[in-house]
Design a protein around this motif. Structure first.
Motif, PDB file in Angstrom:
ATOM      1  N   ASP A  98       0.873  -1.167   0.000  1.00 32.35           N
ATOM      2  CA  ASP A  98       0.000   0.000   0.000  1.00 32.35           C
ATOM      3  C   ASP A  98       0.913   1.221   0.000  1.00 32.35           C
ATOM      4  O   ASP A  98       1.590   1.500   0.994  1.00 32.35           O
ATOM      5  N   LYS A  99       0.951   1.932  -1.109  1.00 31.44           N
ATOM      6  CA  LYS A  99       1.880   3.057  -1.246  1.00 31.44           C
ATOM      7  C   LYS A  99       1.587   4.186  -0.264  1.00 31.44           C
ATOM      8  O   LYS A  99       2.472   4.961   0.071  1.00 31.44           O
ATOM      9  N   GLU A 100       0.345   4.303   0.184  1.00 36.56           N
ATOM     10  CA  GLU A 100      -0.010   5.367   1.129  1.00 36.56           C
ATOM     11  C   GLU A 100       0.467   5.053   2.551  1.00 36.56           C
ATOM     12  O   GLU A 100       0.945   5.917   3.261  1.00 36.56           O
ATOM     13  N   THR A 101       0.330   3.783   2.962  1.00 36.26           N
ATOM     14  CA  THR A 101       0.657   3.421   4.350  1.00 36.26           C
ATOM     15  C   THR A 101       1.986   2.692   4.482  1.00 36.26           C
ATOM     16  O   THR A 101       2.537   2.608   5.574  1.00 36.26           O
ATOM     17  N   GLY A 102       2.480   2.106   3.378  1.00 35.53           N
ATOM     18  CA  GLY A 102       3.705   1.318   3.438  1.00 35.53           C
ATOM     19  C   GLY A 102       3.476  -0.104   3.933  1.00 35.53           C
ATOM     20  O   GLY A 102       4.422  -0.870   4.085  1.00 35.53           O
TER      21      GLY A 102
ATOM     22  N   ASP B  26      11.084   9.353   0.441  1.00 40.12           N
ATOM     23  CA  ASP B  26      10.414  10.530   0.982  1.00 40.12           C
ATOM     24  C   ASP B  26      10.238  11.574  -0.127  1.00 40.12           C
ATOM     25  O   ASP B  26      10.630  11.348  -1.269  1.00 40.12           O
ATOM     26  N   THR B  27       9.629  12.699   0.214  1.00 35.90           N
ATOM     27  CA  THR B  27       9.329  13.713  -0.808  1.00 35.90           C
ATOM     28  C   THR B  27      10.590  14.338  -1.403  1.00 35.90           C
ATOM     29  O   THR B  27      10.537  14.935  -2.474  1.00 35.90           O
TER      30      THR B  27
END
Length: 103
Positions: A25-29, A53-54
């Protein structure tokens, strides 16, 4: 997969058999292992997981599930009556894991 980012990859046994799928899950890892061979238990080949990270800084680790078998249990039952009478008795069965229903 082959050095390229993937949302899911095959999970394999040490013998190389495909036994499931890893998804991220790319949002939660959160990494999830979903078995396709529900009879398999034992080791699973680790999968490399990477996050960024960003600023584009990369962190890597591995995820290694080990599948333990789920074994249901049973208790026998007996009954006694005269010949010709219906015998009754109800053996009891208990799932090895409440999340895995029995047939």
């Amino acid at each position: 997969e082959n050095g390229q980012p993937a949302a899911s990859v095959e999970a394999k046994s040490p013998a190389g058999d495909v036994i499931g799928t890893f998804t991220v899950d790319k949002e939660t890892g959160v990494v999830t292992f979903t078995p396709t061979d529900k009879s398999y238990s034992g080791d699973v080949v680790p999968v490399k997981v990477q996050g960024k990270d960003t600023n584009g800084t990369v962190a890597e680790t591995t995820y290694t599930p080990k599948i333990t078998p789920v074994v249901p249990t049973a208790e026998p039952a007996t009954s006694t009556d005269i010949q010709g009478k219906t015998q009754t008795g109800t053996p009891s069965f208990t799932p090895g894991n409440p999340a895995i229903p029995m047939d």
